[in-house]
Design a protein around this motif. Structure first.
Motif, PDB file in Angstrom:
ATOM      1  N   UNK A  52       8.413  12.028 -13.088  1.00  0.00           N
ATOM      2  CA  UNK A  52       9.629  11.777 -13.869  1.00  0.00           C
ATOM      3  C   UNK A  52      10.608  12.934 -13.723  1.00  0.00           C
ATOM      4  N   UNK A  53      10.107  14.183 -13.740  1.00  0.00           N
ATOM      5  CA  UNK A  53      10.975  15.348 -13.550  1.00  0.00           C
ATOM      6  C   UNK A  53      11.641  15.325 -12.177  1.00  0.00           C
ATOM      7  N   UNK A  54      10.888  14.953 -11.158  1.00  0.00           N
ATOM      8  CA  UNK A  54      11.447  14.877  -9.802  1.00  0.00           C
ATOM      9  C   UNK A  54      12.509  13.781  -9.733  1.00  0.00           C
ATOM     10  N   UNK A  55      12.252  12.646 -10.374  1.00  0.00           N
ATOM     11  CA  UNK A  55      13.245  11.564 -10.395  1.00  0.00           C
ATOM     12  C   UNK A  55      14.526  11.996 -11.101  1.00  0.00           C
ATOM     13  N   UNK A  56      14.396  12.727 -12.218  1.00  0.00           N
ATOM     14  CA  UNK A  56      15.580  13.214 -12.928  1.00  0.00           C
ATOM     15  C   UNK A  56      16.362  14.192 -12.062  1.00  0.00           C
ATOM     16  N   UNK A  57      15.666  15.114 -11.397  1.00  0.00           N
ATOM     17  CA  UNK A  57      16.350  16.084 -10.536  1.00  0.00           C
ATOM     18  C   UNK A  57      17.072  15.366  -9.395  1.00  0.00           C
ATOM     19  N   UNK A  58      16.445  14.375  -8.800  1.00  0.00           N
ATOM     20  CA  UNK A  58      17.077  13.618  -7.721  1.00  0.00           C
ATOM     21  C   UNK A  58      18.340  12.918  -8.222  1.00  0.00           C
ATOM     22  N   UNK A  59      18.262  12.341  -9.426  1.00  0.00           N
ATOM     23  CA  UNK A  59      19.418  11.679 -10.024  1.00  0.00           C
ATOM     24  C   UNK A  59      20.561  12.664 -10.233  1.00  0.00           C
ATOM     25  N   UNK A  60      20.251  13.854 -10.738  1.00  0.00           N
ATOM     26  CA  UNK A  60      21.285  14.863 -10.988  1.00  0.00           C
ATOM     27  C   UNK A  60      21.878  15.365  -9.672  1.00  0.00           C
ATOM     28  N   UNK A 128      17.133  19.556 -20.593  1.00  0.00           N
ATOM     29  CA  UNK A 128      15.775  19.834 -21.073  1.00  0.00           C
ATOM     30  C   UNK A 128      14.886  18.632 -20.750  1.00  0.00           C
ATOM     31  N   UNK A 129      13.614  18.924 -20.426  1.00  0.00           N
ATOM     32  CA  UNK A 129      12.676  17.829 -20.195  1.00  0.00           C
ATOM     33  C   UNK A 129      12.152  17.306 -21.528  1.00  0.00           C
ATOM     34  N   UNK A 136      15.209  23.976 -14.368  1.00  0.00           N
ATOM     35  CA  UNK A 136      16.058  24.781 -13.491  1.00  0.00           C
ATOM     36  C   UNK A 136      17.349  24.015 -13.213  1.00  0.00           C
ATOM     37  N   UNK A 137      18.493  24.655 -13.414  1.00  0.00           N
ATOM     38  CA  UNK A 137      19.762  23.919 -13.267  1.00  0.00           C
ATOM     39  C   UNK A 137      20.064  23.579 -11.811  1.00  0.00           C
ATOM     40  N   UNK A 138      20.874  22.546 -11.663  1.00  0.00           N
ATOM     41  CA  UNK A 138      21.385  22.158 -10.353  1.00  0.00           C
ATOM     42  C   UNK A 138      22.777  22.749 -10.239  1.00  0.00           C
ATOM     43  N   UNK A 139      23.014  23.529  -9.195  1.00  0.00           N
ATOM     44  CA  UNK A 139      24.298  24.208  -9.003  1.00  0.00           C
ATOM     45  C   UNK A 139      24.851  23.830  -7.625  1.00  0.00           C
ATOM     46  N   UNK A 140      26.157  23.539  -7.603  1.00  0.00           N
ATOM     47  CA  UNK A 140      26.828  23.248  -6.345  1.00  0.00           C
ATOM     48  C   UNK A 140      28.158  24.002  -6.348  1.00  0.00           C
TER      49      UNK A 140
END
Length: 146
Positions: A52-60, A128-129, A136-140
Motif C-alpha cells: 500500500x505504501x508503494x502504491x501511494x508513493x507511485x500515485x504521488x 503520513x501513512x 519520505x517526501x517526494x520532491x521535484x
C-alpha cells in the motif's frame, strides 16, 4: 491357506496396523498449524502495508510528474507567479487523497551573472501513512527558461 497362529510375524503386523490419527496426534498437528499461522499472519500484514505504501508513493510521483508537465506547458519562465502555483497546489491536494497531505510549491529566481532568466519551481509533497509516521517526501525541481 489361512494362518491362525497369533504369534506368526505377518499376523502381528496386520494387528498392529491402524488406519488413522489418534486424538493426541491431531491435537499436536493443530498446535503446529496454529503456531505457523500466528507467525505468518503478521508477516502477510506487513507485506500488505508495504504494498500500500508503494502504491501511494507511485500515485504521488505520477501526480507530481503530471503537474510538472502541466506547469511547463501552460507557463513560460517569466509569467509564472506564486498565485498560479497556489492554484496548482490546491488542484494537486484535491487530486490526492492521503493522510495529512502537505504540498509545497515555490518559485526561486536564479538570476546570476552567468545565466539569466532561469526560474526554478520546487514541488514537494509529504504525507503520513496509516500508522501516523511521516513518509519520505517526494520532491521535484522544475527549471523554466525564458
Amino acid at each position: 491357506m489361512r494362518i491362525r497362529n497369533n504369534k506368526h510375524p505377518e499376523r502381528k503386523a496386520l494387528l498392529n496396523h491402524r488406519g488413522g490419527f489418534t486424538l493426541f496426534e491431531a491435537f499436536i498437528s493443530m498446535i503446529l498449524v496454529g503456531a505457523t499461522m500466528a507467525v505468518a499472519l503478521p508477516a502477510f500484514k506487513a507485506i500488505g502495508q508495504q504494498r500500500k505504501d508503494i502504491d501511494q508513493r507511485y500515485l504521488v510521483v505520477t501526480a507530481v510528474a503530471n503537474l510538472a508537465e502541466r506547469i511547463r506547458a501552460e507557463n513560460s519562465g517569466k509569467d509564472l507567479s506564486q498565485d498560479r502555483l497556489n492554484n496548482y497546489q490546491s488542484a494537486l491536494i484535491g487530486e490526492l487523497d492521503l493522510n495529512d497531505l502537505q504540498v509545497e510549491l515555490s518559485v526561486v529566481n536564479t538570476d546570476d551573472d552567468e545565466v539569466s532568466g532561469v526560474r526554478q519551481v520546487d514541488i514537494k509533497v509529504s504525507w503520513r501513512n496509516i500508522y501516523g509516521e511521516n513518509v519520505d517526501p517526494v520532491t521535484l525541481i522544475l527549471w523554466l527558461y525564458e
